[in-house]
Motif scaffolding. Sequence first.
Motif, PDB file in Angstrom:
ATOM      1  N   ALA A 330       0.848  -1.279  -0.043  1.00 42.07           N
ATOM      2  CA  ALA A 330       0.209   0.097  -0.127  1.00 42.07           C
ATOM      3  C   ALA A 330       0.852   1.274   0.029  1.00 42.07           C
ATOM      4  O   ALA A 330       0.554   2.062  -0.786  1.00 42.07           O
ATOM      5  CB  ALA A 330      -0.989  -0.052   1.066  1.00 42.07           C
ATOM      6  N   ARG A 331       2.055   1.150   0.804  1.00 37.13           N
ATOM      7  CA  ARG A 331       2.789   2.413   0.739  1.00 37.13           C
ATOM      8  C   ARG A 331       3.589   2.602  -0.387  1.00 37.13           C
ATOM      9  O   ARG A 331       3.676   3.527  -1.186  1.00 37.13           O
ATOM     10  CB  ARG A 331       3.864   2.245   1.895  1.00 37.13           C
ATOM     11  N   GLU A 333       2.469   1.748  -3.255  1.00 36.74           N
ATOM     12  CA  GLU A 333       1.598   2.592  -4.387  1.00 36.74           C
ATOM     13  C   GLU A 333       1.234   3.865  -4.106  1.00 36.74           C
ATOM     14  O   GLU A 333       0.956   4.508  -4.905  1.00 36.74           O
ATOM     15  CB  GLU A 333       0.039   1.778  -4.273  1.00 36.74           C
ATOM     16  N   MET A 334       1.397   4.329  -2.827  1.00 38.60           N
ATOM     17  CA  MET A 334       1.181   5.695  -2.433  1.00 38.60           C
ATOM     18  C   MET A 334       2.276   6.739  -2.951  1.00 38.60           C
ATOM     19  O   MET A 334       1.979   7.782  -3.277  1.00 38.60           O
ATOM     20  CB  MET A 334       0.859   5.710  -0.888  1.00 38.60           C
TER      21      MET A 334
END
Lengths: 335, 382
Positions: A330-331, A333-334
Amino acid sequence: MHPAIQAVLTVGVAVIVSIGYFYLSNVFLDRVLFPARGPNAGRNINRANLIRPWLFLFPAFAALGLYLAYPVVETIRLSLTDRVAGGAYVWAGTDNYAQMLGDPKFWEALRNNFFWLLIVPAASTAFGLIIAQLTDRLAWGNIAKSLIFMPMAISFVGASVIFKLVYDYRPAGEEQIGILNAVYLALGGDAPQAWLTIPWVNSLLLMVVLIWIQTGFAMVILSAALRGIPEETIEAAIVDGANPWQIFFKIKVPQIMPTIMVVWTTITIVVLKIFDIVFAMTNGQWGTQVLANYMYDKLFRANDWGVGSASAMVIMLLVLPILVWNVRTARKEMR
Amino acid sequence: MDNIAGRKPALGWAVNISVVLLVALWLFPTIGLLVSSFRTADQIAATGWWKAFFPVEQTEQLRTADPGEVRAQEGDLFVVEGNIFGDGPATTISAWGVSSRDVAAYAPGETADMGDGESFTLNEDGSYRWTGTDDQISGRGQRVFVGVEQAPEFTLANYEYMLVSGGNANISKAFFNTLTVTIPATIIPILFAAFAAYALAWMDFPGRALLIAFVVALLVVPLQLALIPLLKLHLALGIGKGYLGVWLAHTGFGLPLAIYLLRNYMAGLPRDIIENARVDGATDFQIFTRIILPLSFPALASFAIFQFLWTWNDLLVALVFLVDSSGQTTVMTRHIVELLGTFGGNWEVLATAAFVSMAVPLAVFFLMQRYLVRGLLAGSVK
């Protein structure tokens, strides 16, 4: 007062209170605390904007903290203490863990969970992928997908009832009303079997229920991923003379590998928490115990909060690698 | 892509057939239960549900009229004549017998020799003739075993029993209890999550990335961990076991997915709209309520469906936070588990209860599938 009316009233109150909170707290911030006028107007606007996000975040994150983060810490504490008469707790160190590790039922649950983890995500993902591919270019593919996706809406308990009928057993000589025994006898089986009481077979049959439910989920996600594959790669493979099998395994599957991993881990988490199916169908008897049901047994039947919390920590420990992996992706992708 | 080189018609057929088989395999278990819920207990016990659409062969034990009143004398012999079905509905007899050892010994129209001159004849339509001596034709009527073919028959009686009469098995109370749990448990998390998601998507503040990571982490925390600590908390706060507790618990457990789904969706909204509104002097609160919320409707619907299905189908949270020993607050999943214990072999009860509980989620599923799929696609961490 009928509870349903109470529910509707609660919804009304909740809507009014939360909208009131957000509106009034914003008004308070802008008009009273840091009014955008007077000598410090500019500084006040900046300060208000510094605080505002936290007004928006506060209710949700307070609830998250209280209902998910705090329990993790509290469970760790409970797993290291024993309850004594009078409602007090005494430090027990690792006693609860030692007691749990000495319990054959715990090892049975752990072993079963291990096989669930091995079989259910693999089977659901494989079935989901096959069905997604087969229905991809089919005229009635959407109807087929919708029907296979349907078990998603059925509760684990409902599914348990459905499959209990499938596995139903009548003594030899009587008419079999469970389709599994009917098929088994028609295929030359010697006598009807009480499937849910036969160790190993019964665990596999419980897994079938979850595979039946989760395949639809895998199919929906993988089907979208298959549609997302660039056409050129497939056309190029066809021009080069690849056969359908090669196109599927060498061109399509490698391109959707990240999605397959997502599906796999999501189902893995469902499997780790599996409770309802075992609870409703065998309740852990005949060698079908799993961790979540073991934990429920300890917490609410044996009333042993220490060992129950210790087994909950085992589930948490098993989830941890996936948690870390999820946060990292997730990080990434951010950024 | 349908006419591309290398695609053989034979393969197309194979694909069609295998999909048909897979769909059938997936539907079969559910259909079995659905069909069973429309059959009587006797029918379910007599044959598998897959035979429900064909006539059933059943053996009934019937008796002739008692000789005392109706026997007639014909020469040396006494005779009893009549119809074996009495005043009941007439059916077609396929086989019959007079001894429990061989209940299908004779075809209709045949005469059974019962020894010492006593004989019995039974016709297809149920008319019989029983002859014998004074001694033989006396006392109670002759016992006859009749094999009858029953046409396939379906009934709504099970639903009537489960929803209206039905005593302890009645599920309508549990149905409303489940509804009571579900409505607030679906709506309250949306209220909280929408504001937080907006802040995480469109407001700049230190620690934002960390909070998002926190939400992603909580997405997978097993709620099993939360049971005892929260139950303790509820008991300490005086909430105890009840609706308030279960609403709060579902709200807490649903929030990570709600925030995650809504944030992802809101972050994908066009930046221009929001910046234009800011330039025009709109406050964050106005931007949120006037622009973001209406535009996020699909994501809100997706989450609402998820949360609805999850709370409706939940067993564990209700067991821990709601259901007490009074039995007044039982939910449908719990009720069915109880029925599995007390009505273990009564499939007409179990099947009907299961379908009552499945009706609402299935309706929601088929009506709102579009949103559900969209939510699934957005919700899985990629």
